[in-house]
Design a protein around this motif. Structure first.
Motif, PDB file in Angstrom:
ATOM      1  N   ASP A  89       2.516  -2.950 -20.674  1.00  0.00           N
ATOM      2  CA  ASP A  89       1.070  -3.253 -20.981  1.00  0.00           C
ATOM      3  C   ASP A  89       0.470  -1.961 -21.352  1.00  0.00           C
ATOM      4  O   ASP A  89       0.651  -0.768 -21.097  1.00  0.00           O
ATOM      5  CB  ASP A  89       0.616  -3.792 -19.644  1.00  0.00           C
ATOM      6  N   TYR A 134       2.193  -0.725  -0.659  1.00  0.00           N
ATOM      7  CA  TYR A 134       1.551   0.303  -1.121  1.00  0.00           C
ATOM      8  C   TYR A 134       0.623  -0.129  -2.523  1.00  0.00           C
ATOM      9  O   TYR A 134       1.306  -0.681  -3.236  1.00  0.00           O
ATOM     10  CB  TYR A 134       2.585   1.476  -1.592  1.00  0.00           C
ATOM     11  N   ARG A 135      -0.701   0.407  -2.610  1.00  0.00           N
ATOM     12  CA  ARG A 135      -1.293  -0.258  -3.658  1.00  0.00           C
ATOM     13  C   ARG A 135      -2.298   0.938  -3.970  1.00  0.00           C
ATOM     14  O   ARG A 135      -2.486   1.900  -2.958  1.00  0.00           O
ATOM     15  CB  ARG A 135      -2.418  -1.298  -3.054  1.00  0.00           C
ATOM     16  N   SER A 178      -6.870  -4.287  -5.448  1.00  0.00           N
ATOM     17  CA  SER A 178      -5.493  -5.423  -5.653  1.00  0.00           C
ATOM     18  C   SER A 178      -6.084  -6.502  -4.623  1.00  0.00           C
ATOM     19  O   SER A 178      -5.838  -7.424  -5.212  1.00  0.00           O
ATOM     20  CB  SER A 178      -4.495  -4.290  -4.826  1.00  0.00           C
ATOM     21  N   GLY A 188      -4.011  -9.695  -4.882  1.00  0.00           N
ATOM     22  CA  GLY A 188      -2.605  -9.044  -4.735  1.00  0.00           C
ATOM     23  C   GLY A 188      -2.269  -8.929  -3.201  1.00  0.00           C
ATOM     24  O   GLY A 188      -2.900  -8.774  -2.405  1.00  0.00           O
ATOM     25  N   THR A 189      -1.035  -9.050  -2.977  1.00  0.00           N
ATOM     26  CA  THR A 189      -0.584  -8.602  -1.433  1.00  0.00           C
ATOM     27  C   THR A 189       0.073  -7.372  -1.328  1.00  0.00           C
ATOM     28  O   THR A 189       0.269  -7.078   0.028  1.00  0.00           O
ATOM     29  CB  THR A 189       0.771  -9.736  -1.308  1.00  0.00           C
ATOM     30  N   GLY A 190       0.306  -6.563  -2.413  1.00  0.00           N
ATOM     31  CA  GLY A 190       0.902  -5.276  -1.968  1.00  0.00           C
ATOM     32  C   GLY A 190       2.633  -5.439  -2.093  1.00  0.00           C
ATOM     33  O   GLY A 190       3.101  -4.247  -1.694  1.00  0.00           O
ATOM     34  N   ASN A 213       1.215  -8.813 -12.665  1.00  0.00           N
ATOM     35  CA  ASN A 213       0.821  -7.646 -12.638  1.00  0.00           C
ATOM     36  C   ASN A 213       0.251  -6.969 -13.819  1.00  0.00           C
ATOM     37  O   ASN A 213      -0.921  -6.413 -13.894  1.00  0.00           O
ATOM     38  CB  ASN A 213       1.703  -6.532 -11.968  1.00  0.00           C
ATOM     39  N   LYS A 215      -2.773  -8.773 -14.661  1.00  0.00           N
ATOM     40  CA  LYS A 215      -3.943  -8.606 -13.752  1.00  0.00           C
ATOM     41  C   LYS A 215      -4.385  -7.169 -14.100  1.00  0.00           C
ATOM     42  O   LYS A 215      -5.826  -6.999 -13.996  1.00  0.00           O
ATOM     43  CB  LYS A 215      -3.413  -8.657 -12.216  1.00  0.00           C
ATOM     44  N   TYR A 216      -3.655  -6.465 -14.491  1.00  0.00           N
ATOM     45  CA  TYR A 216      -4.253  -5.004 -14.512  1.00  0.00           C
ATOM     46  C   TYR A 216      -4.239  -4.497 -16.005  1.00  0.00           C
ATOM     47  O   TYR A 216      -4.342  -3.270 -16.284  1.00  0.00           O
ATOM     48  CB  TYR A 216      -3.363  -3.945 -13.817  1.00  0.00           C
ATOM     49  N   GLY A 240       4.714  -7.256  -4.148  1.00  0.00           N
ATOM     50  CA  GLY A 240       5.224  -7.862  -5.355  1.00  0.00           C
ATOM     51  C   GLY A 240       6.383  -6.987  -5.741  1.00  0.00           C
ATOM     52  O   GLY A 240       7.514  -7.119  -5.963  1.00  0.00           O
ATOM     53  N   LEU A 241       5.879  -5.619  -5.763  1.00  0.00           N
ATOM     54  CA  LEU A 241       6.744  -4.482  -6.539  1.00  0.00           C
ATOM     55  C   LEU A 241       8.135  -4.121  -5.722  1.00  0.00           C
ATOM     56  O   LEU A 241       9.150  -4.059  -5.922  1.00  0.00           O
ATOM     57  CB  LEU A 241       6.373  -3.340  -6.900  1.00  0.00           C
ATOM     58  N   ILE A 248       4.787   3.724  -5.224  1.00  0.00           N
ATOM     59  CA  ILE A 248       4.467   2.302  -6.040  1.00  0.00           C
ATOM     60  C   ILE A 248       5.415   1.171  -5.403  1.00  0.00           C
ATOM     61  O   ILE A 248       5.124   0.046  -5.244  1.00  0.00           O
ATOM     62  CB  ILE A 248       4.129   2.414  -7.299  1.00  0.00           C
ATOM     63  N   THR A 261       1.041   0.749 -18.424  1.00  0.00           N
ATOM     64  CA  THR A 261       2.347   0.865 -17.611  1.00  0.00           C
ATOM     65  C   THR A 261       3.531   0.194 -18.306  1.00  0.00           C
ATOM     66  O   THR A 261       3.570  -0.817 -18.977  1.00  0.00           O
ATOM     67  CB  THR A 261       1.811   0.099 -16.290  1.00  0.00           C
TER      68      THR A 261
HETATM   69  P1  ADP Z   1      -0.080  -6.230  -5.642  1.00  0.00           P
HETATM   70  O1  ADP Z   1       0.042  -7.593  -5.008  1.00  0.00           O
HETATM   71  O2  ADP Z   1      -1.231  -5.477  -5.066  1.00  0.00           O
HETATM   72  O3  ADP Z   1      -0.126  -6.240  -6.989  1.00  0.00           O
HETATM   73  P2  ADP Z   1       2.409  -4.707  -6.370  1.00  0.00           P
HETATM   74  O4  ADP Z   1       3.478  -4.654  -5.123  1.00  0.00           O
HETATM   75  O5  ADP Z   1       2.834  -6.177  -7.242  1.00  0.00           O
HETATM   76  O6  ADP Z   1       1.091  -5.335  -5.386  1.00  0.00           O
HETATM   77  O7  ADP Z   1       1.974  -3.737  -7.022  1.00  0.00           O
HETATM   78  C1  ADP Z   1       1.341  -2.454  -6.188  1.00  0.00           C
HETATM   79  C2  ADP Z   1       0.232  -1.859  -6.947  1.00  0.00           C
HETATM   80  O8  ADP Z   1       0.757  -1.078  -8.059  1.00  0.00           O
HETATM   81  C3  ADP Z   1      -0.854  -2.723  -7.409  1.00  0.00           C
HETATM   82  O9  ADP Z   1      -1.945  -2.775  -6.369  1.00  0.00           O
HETATM   83  C4  ADP Z   1      -1.373  -1.825  -8.447  1.00  0.00           C
HETATM   84  O10 ADP Z   1      -2.289  -1.131  -7.957  1.00  0.00           O
HETATM   85  C5  ADP Z   1      -0.313  -1.353  -9.025  1.00  0.00           C
HETATM   86  N1  ADP Z   1       0.083  -1.968 -10.293  1.00  0.00           N
HETATM   87  C6  ADP Z   1       1.480  -2.621 -10.388  1.00  0.00           C
HETATM   88  N2  ADP Z   1       1.434  -2.810 -11.468  1.00  0.00           N
HETATM   89  C7  ADP Z   1       0.704  -2.471 -12.132  1.00  0.00           C
HETATM   90  C8  ADP Z   1       0.167  -2.410 -13.845  1.00  0.00           C
HETATM   91  N3  ADP Z   1       1.093  -3.091 -14.732  1.00  0.00           N
HETATM   92  N4  ADP Z   1      -0.752  -1.708 -14.115  1.00  0.00           N
HETATM   93  C9  ADP Z   1      -1.430  -0.994 -13.213  1.00  0.00           C
HETATM   94  N5  ADP Z   1      -1.247  -1.074 -11.896  1.00  0.00           N
HETATM   95  C10 ADP Z   1      -0.036  -1.766 -11.306  1.00  0.00           C
END
Ligand code: ADP
Length: 266
Positions: free
Chosen positions: A192, A210-211, A217, A222-224, A162, A165-166, A226-227, A205, A251
């Protein structure tokens, strides 16, 4: 809340009273609602790549296959969408195992620093490709944590991917830090300076699917999930995970792991 009234009557001394039973059904209904939403989300997430794959295959069938430029391009799209579906199904499997407690954690005392170094090495290529500066701050000596190595590796992979990616290509910086929080927990922090998350989204989040921005994403692969998987794993260890973020500034994700056996989940 459900109220059930039963007339209260005893033969010998009828008082004409009622018994009121107060039952909290809101929690039950909320869970049922979440379950329905989850099934709808999964179906949608699986259907989207399938629809794309189907239409590209049809286009290939209709002649794009013979086109030297379009052919490989369309095949590439179907490959990418297939990869995304595999990631999604893999995430779903992990989640259902965590849910069913089938995969009980294999907790053992282990140092956290080598795991952080390992994740930094594993992501060296995308980090270099995006020209991101990675700072690994593991200077202080740390006690071992009680953890399941594979599961924590999964958490770190999610958080690191993440962060990469972001975070923008130019001037991107990721800092990974571990410190002893108190005598019971070690705290790991991944920070980051990327695109950040609006304050209003922060509360939700960690929810499944949730995205902040669905399109963004998805295009990032992304799969939404991960977190939410990361949170389930950390909680199963008896730790906590939090996210702090500022839009366009960056973040920070922080999680804790217990240093002693038995500090974990009750
Ligand atoms: P995804 O597989 O879409 O990344 P996650 O559950 O890992 O799904 O994250 C959910 C959402 O949180 C992401 O779609 C993104 O919008 C946001 N996100 C997660 N990590 C970060 C980050 N380090 N910086 C900015 N946005 C983030």
């Amino acid at each position: 809340v459900r109220l059930t009234f039963t007339p209260y009557q005893r033969q010998e001394d009828y008082t004409g009273g009622v018994i009121a039973v107060v039952q909290d059904v809101t929690e039950q209904e909320k869970l049922e609602q979440q379950r329905k939403e989850f099934v709808a989300n999964v179906s949608h997430e699986l259907r989207t790549p399938l629809t794309t794959i189907k239409s590209y295959l049809e286009a290939l069938d209709d002649g794009a296959m013979q086109d030297r430029e379009l052919g490989p391009k369309f095949l590439d799209v179907t490959r990418r969408e297939t990869d995304r579906m595999i990631r999604l199904v893999t995430d779903l499997l992990h989640m259902s195992r965590l849910d069913s407690k089938e995969a009980s954690l294999r907790l053992q005392p282990m140092p956290i620093a080598p795991l952080l170094e390992e994740v930094a090495t594993r992501f060296a290529i995308p980090i270099e490709r995006k020209n991101i500066q990675l700072v690994l701050d593991l200077s202080a000596p740390l006690p071992d944590v009680w953890a399941d190595r594979d599961q924590i590796r999964r958490v770190l992979d999610n958080l690191m991917s993440n962060a990469i990616k972001y975070t923008a290509d130019e001037g991107g910086k990721i800092t990974v830090r571990a410190r002893q929080k108190d005598d019971r927990y070690v705290e790991v922090r991944i920070q980051d300076n990327g695109i950040g998350i609006p304050r209003k989204d922060l509360d939700r989040i960690f929810e499944r699917f949730y995205r902040v921005d669905k399109a963004r994403s998805r295009s990032m692969g992304g799969t939404g999930l991960g977190l939410s998987i990361a949170r389930e794993i950390i909680r199963a260890h008896g730790g906590e995970i939090d996210m702090d973020s500022e839009l366009h500034a960056g973040t920070t994700v922080t999680f804790t792991l217990p240093v002693r056996e038995g500090e974990g989940p009750k």
